[in-house]
Scaffold this motif. Structure first.
Motif, PDB file in Angstrom:
ATOM      1  N   ILE A  70       0.840  -1.194   0.000  1.00 47.28           N
ATOM      2  CA  ILE A  70       0.000   0.000   0.000  1.00 47.28           C
ATOM      3  C   ILE A  70       0.870   1.237   0.000  1.00 47.28           C
ATOM      4  CG2 ILE A  70      -1.538   1.369   1.454  1.00 47.28           C
ATOM      5  CD1 ILE A  70      -3.069  -1.108   2.088  1.00 47.28           C
ATOM      6  N   SER A  71       1.905   1.232   0.837  1.00 47.43           N
ATOM      7  CA  SER A  71       2.815   2.380   0.891  1.00 47.43           C
ATOM      8  C   SER A  71       3.508   2.564  -0.451  1.00 47.43           C
ATOM      9  CB  SER A  71       3.851   2.171   1.999  1.00 47.43           C
ATOM     10  OG  SER A  71       4.804   3.205   1.987  1.00 47.43           O
ATOM     11  N   TYR A  72       3.893   1.456  -1.084  1.00 48.06           N
ATOM     12  CA  TYR A  72       4.596   1.546  -2.359  1.00 48.06           C
ATOM     13  C   TYR A  72       3.705   2.177  -3.419  1.00 48.06           C
ATOM     14  CZ  TYR A  72       7.492   0.221  -6.327  1.00 48.06           C
ATOM     15  OH  TYR A  72       8.280   0.254  -7.443  1.00 48.06           O
ATOM     16  N   SER A  73       2.445   1.765  -3.439  1.00 48.96           N
ATOM     17  CA  SER A  73       1.545   2.290  -4.472  1.00 48.96           C
ATOM     18  C   SER A  73       1.206   3.759  -4.214  1.00 48.96           C
ATOM     19  CB  SER A  73       0.263   1.461  -4.505  1.00 48.96           C
ATOM     20  OG  SER A  73      -0.470   1.636  -3.321  1.00 48.96           O
ATOM     21  N   LYS A  74       1.197   4.159  -2.933  1.00 45.89           N
ATOM     22  CA  LYS A  74       0.841   5.537  -2.613  1.00 45.89           C
ATOM     23  C   LYS A  74       1.979   6.499  -2.930  1.00 45.89           C
ATOM     24  CE  LYS A  74      -1.246   8.331   0.997  1.00 45.89           C
ATOM     25  NZ  LYS A  74      -1.803   8.340   2.358  1.00 45.89           N
ATOM     26  N   GLY A  75       3.201   6.097  -2.603  1.00 43.14           N
ATOM     27  CA  GLY A  75       4.366   6.910  -2.926  1.00 43.14           C
ATOM     28  C   GLY A  75       4.373   8.214  -2.167  1.00 43.14           C
ATOM     29  N   GLY A  76       4.736   9.304  -2.839  1.00 39.01           N
ATOM     30  CA  GLY A  76       4.743  10.607  -2.212  1.00 39.01           C
ATOM     31  C   GLY A  76       6.108  11.018  -1.698  1.00 39.01           C
ATOM     32  N   ASN A  77       7.137  10.163  -1.860  1.00 32.26           N
ATOM     33  CA  ASN A  77       8.457  10.559  -1.388  1.00 32.26           C
ATOM     34  C   ASN A  77       9.340  10.921  -2.582  1.00 32.26           C
ATOM     35  OD1 ASN A  77       9.115   8.149  -2.550  1.00 32.26           O
ATOM     36  ND2 ASN A  77      10.008   7.235  -0.739  1.00 32.26           N
ATOM     37  N   GLU A  78      10.623  11.118  -2.335  1.00 36.15           N
ATOM     38  CA  GLU A  78      11.543  11.581  -3.384  1.00 36.15           C
ATOM     39  C   GLU A  78      11.625  10.592  -4.542  1.00 36.15           C
ATOM     40  OE1 GLU A  78      16.246  12.842  -3.967  1.00 36.15           O
ATOM     41  OE2 GLU A  78      15.562  11.874  -2.123  1.00 36.15           O
ATOM     42  N   SER A 269      13.219  -0.317  16.510  1.00 37.56           N
ATOM     43  CA  SER A 269      12.911  -0.645  15.112  1.00 37.56           C
ATOM     44  C   SER A 269      11.530  -0.140  14.709  1.00 37.56           C
ATOM     45  CB  SER A 269      13.001  -2.160  14.892  1.00 37.56           C
ATOM     46  OG  SER A 269      14.317  -2.634  15.070  1.00 37.56           O
ATOM     47  N   PHE A 270      10.534  -0.345  15.577  1.00 40.31           N
ATOM     48  CA  PHE A 270       9.178   0.119  15.265  1.00 40.31           C
ATOM     49  C   PHE A 270       9.114   1.642  15.213  1.00 40.31           C
ATOM     50  CE2 PHE A 270       7.751  -4.016  17.408  1.00 40.31           C
ATOM     51  CZ  PHE A 270       7.706  -4.685  16.196  1.00 40.31           C
ATOM     52  N   SER A 271       9.848   2.306  16.099  1.00 37.87           N
ATOM     53  CA  SER A 271       9.876   3.769  16.085  1.00 37.87           C
ATOM     54  C   SER A 271      10.509   4.288  14.798  1.00 37.87           C
ATOM     55  CB  SER A 271      10.651   4.297  17.295  1.00 37.87           C
ATOM     56  OG  SER A 271      10.015   3.938  18.507  1.00 37.87           O
ATOM     57  N   GLN A 272      11.562   3.612  14.351  1.00 42.10           N
ATOM     58  CA  GLN A 272      12.213   4.009  13.103  1.00 42.10           C
ATOM     59  C   GLN A 272      11.275   3.815  11.916  1.00 42.10           C
ATOM     60  OE1 GLN A 272      15.144   5.478  13.003  1.00 42.10           O
ATOM     61  NE2 GLN A 272      15.030   5.749  10.781  1.00 42.10           N
ATOM     62  N   ALA A 273      10.514   2.719  11.935  1.00 43.15           N
ATOM     63  CA  ALA A 273       9.543   2.473  10.864  1.00 43.15           C
ATOM     64  C   ALA A 273       8.476   3.566  10.847  1.00 43.15           C
ATOM     65  CB  ALA A 273       8.899   1.099  11.049  1.00 43.15           C
ATOM     66  N   ALA A 274       8.041   3.998  12.032  1.00 40.59           N
ATOM     67  CA  ALA A 274       7.018   5.047  12.110  1.00 40.59           C
ATOM     68  C   ALA A 274       7.543   6.372  11.552  1.00 40.59           C
ATOM     69  CB  ALA A 274       6.575   5.228  13.565  1.00 40.59           C
ATOM     70  N   LYS A 275       8.825   6.671  11.759  1.00 41.22           N
ATOM     71  CA  LYS A 275       9.409   7.915  11.252  1.00 41.22           C
ATOM     72  C   LYS A 275       9.449   7.941   9.733  1.00 41.22           C
ATOM     73  CE  LYS A 275      12.422   8.707  15.258  1.00 41.22           C
ATOM     74  NZ  LYS A 275      13.832   8.749  15.725  1.00 41.22           N
ATOM     75  N   LEU A 276       9.552   6.762   9.105  1.00 43.64           N
ATOM     76  CA  LEU A 276       9.673   6.688   7.649  1.00 43.64           C
ATOM     77  C   LEU A 276       8.327   6.846   6.939  1.00 43.64           C
ATOM     78  CD1 LEU A 276      12.192   3.716   7.450  1.00 43.64           C
ATOM     79  CD2 LEU A 276      12.671   6.088   6.836  1.00 43.64           C
ATOM     80  N   ALA A 277       7.241   6.643   7.666  1.00 41.48           N
ATOM     81  CA  ALA A 277       5.917   6.696   7.042  1.00 41.48           C
ATOM     82  C   ALA A 277       5.320   8.092   7.167  1.00 41.48           C
ATOM     83  CB  ALA A 277       4.996   5.675   7.710  1.00 41.48           C
ATOM     84  N   PRO A 278       4.573   8.546   6.151  1.00 41.97           N
ATOM     85  CA  PRO A 278       3.872   9.838   6.275  1.00 41.97           C
ATOM     86  C   PRO A 278       2.924   9.815   7.470  1.00 41.97           C
ATOM     87  CG  PRO A 278       3.810   9.017   4.016  1.00 41.97           C
ATOM     88  CD  PRO A 278       4.353   7.909   4.848  1.00 41.97           C
ATOM     89  N   LYS A 280      -0.089   9.812   9.840  1.00 40.15           N
ATOM     90  CA  LYS A 280      -1.479   9.363   9.721  1.00 40.15           C
ATOM     91  C   LYS A 280      -1.737   8.578   8.436  1.00 40.15           C
ATOM     92  CE  LYS A 280      -3.510  12.905  12.700  1.00 40.15           C
ATOM     93  NZ  LYS A 280      -4.542  13.948  12.845  1.00 40.15           N
ATOM     94  N   SER A 281      -0.684   7.997   7.861  1.00 30.99           N
ATOM     95  CA  SER A 281      -0.859   7.103   6.718  1.00 30.99           C
ATOM     96  C   SER A 281      -1.097   5.690   7.222  1.00 30.99           C
ATOM     97  CB  SER A 281       0.384   7.133   5.818  1.00 30.99           C
ATOM     98  OG  SER A 281       1.498   6.588   6.518  1.00 30.99           O
ATOM     99  N   VAL A 282      -1.414   4.771   6.306  1.00 28.60           N
ATOM    100  CA  VAL A 282      -1.634   3.374   6.683  1.00 28.60           C
ATOM    101  C   VAL A 282      -0.419   2.811   7.403  1.00 28.60           C
ATOM    102  CG1 VAL A 282      -1.949   1.044   5.782  1.00 28.60           C
ATOM    103  CG2 VAL A 282      -3.287   2.909   4.840  1.00 28.60           C
ATOM    104  N   CYS A 314      -8.298   5.745  14.516  1.00 27.47           N
ATOM    105  CA  CYS A 314      -7.663   5.604  13.197  1.00 27.47           C
ATOM    106  C   CYS A 314      -8.726   5.507  12.109  1.00 27.47           C
ATOM    107  CB  CYS A 314      -6.768   4.363  13.211  1.00 27.47           C
ATOM    108  SG  CYS A 314      -6.231   3.816  11.590  1.00 27.47           S
ATOM    109  N   LYS A 315      -8.527   6.202  10.997  1.00 28.12           N
ATOM    110  CA  LYS A 315      -9.546   6.241   9.943  1.00 28.12           C
ATOM    111  C   LYS A 315      -9.531   5.001   9.057  1.00 28.12           C
ATOM    112  CE  LYS A 315      -6.679   8.783   6.616  1.00 28.12           C
ATOM    113  NZ  LYS A 315      -6.604   9.982   5.756  1.00 28.12           N
ATOM    114  N   PHE A 316      -8.507   4.164   9.185  1.00 23.33           N
ATOM    115  CA  PHE A 316      -8.420   2.944   8.370  1.00 23.33           C
ATOM    116  C   PHE A 316      -9.065   1.786   9.129  1.00 23.33           C
ATOM    117  CE2 PHE A 316      -4.761   5.639   7.330  1.00 23.33           C
ATOM    118  CZ  PHE A 316      -5.021   5.872   5.981  1.00 23.33           C
ATOM    119  N   ALA A 317     -10.189   1.321   8.621  1.00 23.09           N
ATOM    120  CA  ALA A 317     -11.018   0.360   9.356  1.00 23.09           C
ATOM    121  C   ALA A 317     -10.262  -0.892   9.812  1.00 23.09           C
ATOM    122  CB  ALA A 317     -12.235  -0.029   8.508  1.00 23.09           C
ATOM    123  N   PRO A 318      -9.467  -1.559   8.949  1.00 20.37           N
ATOM    124  CA  PRO A 318      -8.794  -2.785   9.403  1.00 20.37           C
ATOM    125  C   PRO A 318      -7.844  -2.543  10.574  1.00 20.37           C
ATOM    126  CG  PRO A 318      -8.727  -2.623   7.009  1.00 20.37           C
ATOM    127  CD  PRO A 318      -9.209  -1.304   7.511  1.00 20.37           C
TER     128      PRO A 318
END
Length: 473
Positions: A70-78, A269-278, A280-282, A314-318
């Motif tokens: 999902i993140s790959y398809s959304k993109g939005g980074n450099e 590791s989880f904190s680092q993953a959170a920093k990489l994501a936009p 309030k994204s999935v 969270c706005k994402f139901a799952p």
């Protein structure tokens, strides 16, 4: 989007046919957290029932989330912006060449070629190399320069071919994550990919991901964390690596540390993953979900509850359903005296809000059902007794795979409580076989990286320990 359609084709050809030509719109509906009814309107309903789509959508979302697609398809980074820039200029450059405006077209193609090489866009680099080779041979007569582009073309053609073949082998395994794969399938796919000798970023991404999935399948979590570490070191500093790849690696590294009870490293590791994501994204919410789970496993229940409170809307139901399941476990912990809730937990509302997740009989429904039993055990023993027969039938019918055996044995222990008249010494005698089995089989990660919200060993200690303390007083 080609990757999305490949997954849809593997999961269910009828689903792909129903959304044919509209895959991007379908993914956007999921990303925007649309309701079940809104998503169902998207499908053609002449032949298939709504329950069919509810079930297949649930499986699809979990698969896409677990593989960070999902993140790959959304993109939005450099990287995504650079690719869009290259593809646009490449298209415009071809139009100029087709109109006979060669200088302007070649200028754009050269620009695309330089950026594509820098960011490892092998398909565009191969295409632009071919065009520039042709131009220097037939229009400029510069054979030395043409030879250089011919070398580039040969290199990127091999890299692109290897990348696509690696993608095929990866999909053959990852697309069946809802089914228990055999280790031999992983080894065959990994060996086939390694023989390709690819060089592109996506090639190595598929290879590393398969090795990580193999480690999870075998329960070799030190190997998983080692593969994640190697991959992070390999991709560090490379321009064309998408941020979702780094997030995937940090998440899986964190999960492997959590299973090994190294909660401090897992949290980092989880904190680092959170920093990489936009924000309030999935993938941002997925990272925070794992942060809450890590805090629970580390017995930092207050910290876990604070993470839950910050993300329960969270706005994402799952993902919202996952936090709702966590709330039910928090209710049990509150009854056991481990923390205080800021509001009263309502079991009826909980079952309604997790209705969609209950369709996955061997996945989320296990945690939903166990949490329900624990709340009844803490609040209302009569309702607990009423649910036992249904739980027994469910366990017999659905918990048959290797990865559901821990849940099956734990449920059997819970179901023996009424037979033991909630008398702990009697329960220990009746459930000795199941208790010993849980002791001999440690916590593991299931398909789609599912993990017990509170380890069954800890839950068992809470139930037995508190009951025994009450008997002693």
């Amino acid at each position: 989007m080609e990757r999305i359609e490949m997954y849809l084709k593997i999961i269910d050809p009828f689903l792909l046919k129903s959304i044919s030509g509209h895959a991007q719109t379908f993914i956007q509906l999921i990303q925007n957290g649309r309701t079940e009814k809104e998503i169902e309107k998207f499908f053609r309903k002449e032949k298939y029932s709504n329950s069919y789509y509810r079930n297949i959508k649930s499986q699809l979302i979990r698969l896409l989330q677990s593989l960070s697609i999902i993140s790959y398809s959304k993109g939005g980074n450099e990287v995504k912006k650079k690719y869009d820039f290259c593809y646009k200029n490449f298209t415009v450059g071809q139009k100029f060449l087709n109109k006979g405006e060669r200088p302007e077209g070649i200028r754009l193609i050269k620009q695309v070629h330089q950026v594509a090489k820098k960011y490892d866009f092998v398909c565009l680099a191969c295409e632009t190399s071919s065009i520039l080779y042709h131009d220097f041979i037939y229009y400029q007569g510069n054979y030395r320069k043409a030879k250089s582009y011919a070398k580039d073309m040969h290199h990127y053609l091999h890299a692109y071919t290897a990348e696509k073949k690696a993608q095929y082998h990866f999909h053959q395994i990852a697309g069946r994550m809802t089914i228990t794969n055999k280790p031999g399938q992983y080894f065959d796919a990994i060996n086939s990919i390694e023989q390709l000798n690819g060089t592109s970023i996506q090639y190595y991404s598929h290879l590393f991901r398969l090795k990580i999935l193999l480690g999870v399948q075998q329960g070799d979590y030190p190997a998983v964390s080692q593969q994640c570490k190697k991959a992070l070191q390999f991709f560090a500093g490379r321009k064309g690596v998408h941020s979702s790849t780094f997030q995937f690696l940090h998440l899986k590294k964190g999960i492997s540390h959590m299973v090994q009870s190294d909660y401090r490293k897992a949290g980092r590791s989880f904190s680092q993953a959170a920093k990489l994501a936009p924000v309030k994204s999935v993938n941002d919410y997925i990272s925070r979900l794992y942060l809450a789970l890590n805090a629970i496993h580390a017995k930092n229940y207050t910290e876990a509850y604070e993470i839950y409170r910050a993300n329960r809307k969270c706005k994402f139901a799952p993902i919202r359903e996952q936090f709702t399941i966590i709330e039910a476990y928090m209710c049990f912990l509150a009854h056991e005296g481990y923390l205080q809730l800021d509001r009263r937990f309502r079991i009826g509302k909980y079952l309604n809000e997790t209705f969609q997740a209950q369709a996955n009989k061997q996945g989320d429904n296990i945690n939903i059902l166990i949490a329900e039993l624990l709340v009844y055990y803490a609040r209302d023993r009569e309702k607990f007794i009423d649910r036992v027969d249904a739980v027994k039938r469910y366990s017999y019918q659905y918990l048959k795979t290797t990865e559901t055996q821990r849940a099956k044995h734990f449920m059997k222990i819970l179901c023996l409580l009424p037979k033991a008249n909630f008398h702990i010494p009697t329960l220990r005698r009746l459930a000795k076989r199941h208790i010993d089995w849980l002791d001999d089989h440690p916590l593991h990660v299931g398909n789609n990286f599912a993990i017990e919200i509170i380890p069954f060993d800890d839950l068992l200690k809470m139930i037995l320990g508190k009951a025994e303390r009450k008997m002693a007083t």
